[in-house]
Design a protein around this motif. Structure first.
Motif, PDB file in Angstrom:
ATOM      1  N   PHE A 159      45.185  44.246  47.005  1.00  0.00           N
ATOM      2  CA  PHE A 159      45.540  42.592  47.617  1.00  0.00           C
ATOM      3  C   PHE A 159      43.823  42.335  47.854  1.00  0.00           C
ATOM      4  O   PHE A 159      43.445  41.218  48.527  1.00  0.00           O
ATOM      5  N   ASN A 160      43.110  43.214  48.714  1.00  0.00           N
ATOM      6  CA  ASN A 160      41.687  43.122  48.278  1.00  0.00           C
ATOM      7  C   ASN A 160      40.878  42.255  47.536  1.00  0.00           C
ATOM      8  O   ASN A 160      40.037  41.160  47.606  1.00  0.00           O
ATOM      9  N   VAL A 161      41.159  42.790  46.440  1.00  0.00           N
ATOM     10  CA  VAL A 161      41.142  42.145  45.032  1.00  0.00           C
ATOM     11  C   VAL A 161      41.331  40.713  45.013  1.00  0.00           C
ATOM     12  O   VAL A 161      40.696  39.833  43.911  1.00  0.00           O
ATOM     13  N   LEU A 162      42.502  40.478  44.800  1.00  0.00           N
ATOM     14  CA  LEU A 162      43.235  39.593  44.810  1.00  0.00           C
ATOM     15  C   LEU A 162      42.438  38.051  45.267  1.00  0.00           C
ATOM     16  O   LEU A 162      43.019  37.266  45.319  1.00  0.00           O
ATOM     17  N   TYR A 163      42.561  38.193  47.053  1.00  0.00           N
ATOM     18  CA  TYR A 163      42.147  37.103  47.741  1.00  0.00           C
ATOM     19  C   TYR A 163      40.810  37.195  48.037  1.00  0.00           C
ATOM     20  O   TYR A 163      40.204  36.339  48.871  1.00  0.00           O
ATOM     21  N   SER A 164      40.165  37.901  47.366  1.00  0.00           N
ATOM     22  CA  SER A 164      38.800  38.238  47.642  1.00  0.00           C
ATOM     23  C   SER A 164      37.965  37.259  46.403  1.00  0.00           C
ATOM     24  O   SER A 164      37.067  37.014  46.550  1.00  0.00           O
ATOM     25  N   ILE A 165      38.566  37.277  44.791  1.00  0.00           N
ATOM     26  CA  ILE A 165      37.670  36.973  43.296  1.00  0.00           C
ATOM     27  C   ILE A 165      37.310  35.780  43.695  1.00  0.00           C
ATOM     28  O   ILE A 165      36.651  35.042  43.144  1.00  0.00           O
ATOM     29  N   PRO A 166      39.407  35.059  43.311  1.00  0.00           N
ATOM     30  CA  PRO A 166      38.531  33.729  43.589  1.00  0.00           C
ATOM     31  C   PRO A 166      37.255  32.925  44.887  1.00  0.00           C
ATOM     32  O   PRO A 166      37.395  32.104  44.228  1.00  0.00           O
TER      33      PRO A 166
END
Length: 275
Positions: A241-248
């Motif tokens: 979830f860290n990757v999912l919500y930080s990358i965009p």
């Protein structure tokens, strides 16, 4: 003569008293030995789970209790037999009562059976993130009748096992490494290669994205107003979830800095002068 008659009367009751005393002693022996055997059987069944980490303690405690009470039921029947009680009718009565209780508790027994299957096959375990019965959350407890989830907004969801077993179960924690699917679009006038380099650089700089397997960045769709990329980096499950919500956000800023347009819907209005 009266003395002889009294002695005969006393001798007439002596065997009966002796029989009762013998039956009481034997019944006590059967009872204590049966309780000891039942306790040992329970511990033996539970110890099987203690020897193997992959076996669930809850399930074997249930099996141990089942074995213990089954043995105690036979012990009770044996004790009653010592006193000449006809146990056939008692067994029939218990069977009928068990059938009636089973019919009354069909839903509960369904959850129990499903709980046994979940604990045997272990499609998920405590601390896994799962999607079951239309709910997503972290598994905090699994017992014989229910599974308890904790959601991200810190709510507790208690789900009957009967609603889980036999339906689709998605275990997001089963594999250590997970892919994170995201979609980004660029304008048709922009360079696909340049956009890909920008996206790949953002992924390379992220501390939680692993190098192997390599991130997947390819054109997926030629949309009406944009060229759409499918971006799939890989990370450890705990950082999903860290990757999912930080990358965009990071990709949006990187594309803006590189001067690459991200298209958005436009509406053209034509005004017709009828004069």
């Amino acid at each position: 003569m009266e003395k002889i008659i009294e002695e005969l009367d006393i001798n007439q009751y002596l065997p009966t008293a002796l029989d009762w005393a013998t039956n009481i002693v034997l019944a006590l022996v059967i009872l204590f030995v049966g309780i000891w055997i039942a306790g040992r059987a329970y511990k033996a069944v539970v110890s099987i789970a203690n020897r193997y980490d992959q076996l669930d303690d809850t399930l074997f405690r249930f099996f141990g209790s089942l074995v213990r009470y089954t043995i105690l039921a036979f012990v009770g029947i044996a004790v009653l037999n010592r006193f000449g009680v006809q146990t056939a009718s008692i067994i029939a009565l218990l069977g009928a009562a068990g059938l009636a209780v089973g019919l009354a508790l069909q839903g509960t027994l369904t959850n129990l059976a499903a709980g046994v299957m979940l604990l045997i096959f272990r499609p998920y375990k405590v601390n896994d993130f799962v999607d079951v019965a239309g709910n997503f959350g972290k598994v905090t407890a699994i017992d014989m009748f229910t599974t308890i989830l904790q959601t991200f907004d810190n709510q507790q969801i208690i789900i009957p096992n009967g609603k889980i077993w036999g339906e689709q179960i998605v275990n997001h924690s089963h594999h250590a490494i997970r892919g994170v699917d995201m979609h980004f679009g660029i304008a048709y006038g922009e360079s696909i290669d340049e956009a890909r380099k920008v996206i790949e650089q953002v992924l390379a700089d992220h501390p939680h994205i692993v190098k192997e397997p390599a991130p997947f960045v390819e054109v997926e769709t030629l949309n009406n107003s944009s060229v759409d990329f499918l971006v799939r980096p890989f990370c450890e499950g705990q950082y999903y979830f860290n990757v999912l919500y930080s990358i965009p956000e990071q990709i949006k800023k990187a594309l803006d800095a590189a001067g690459i347009e991200i298209p958005f819907p436009h509406r053209k209005v034509f005004v017709v002068n009828e004069k």
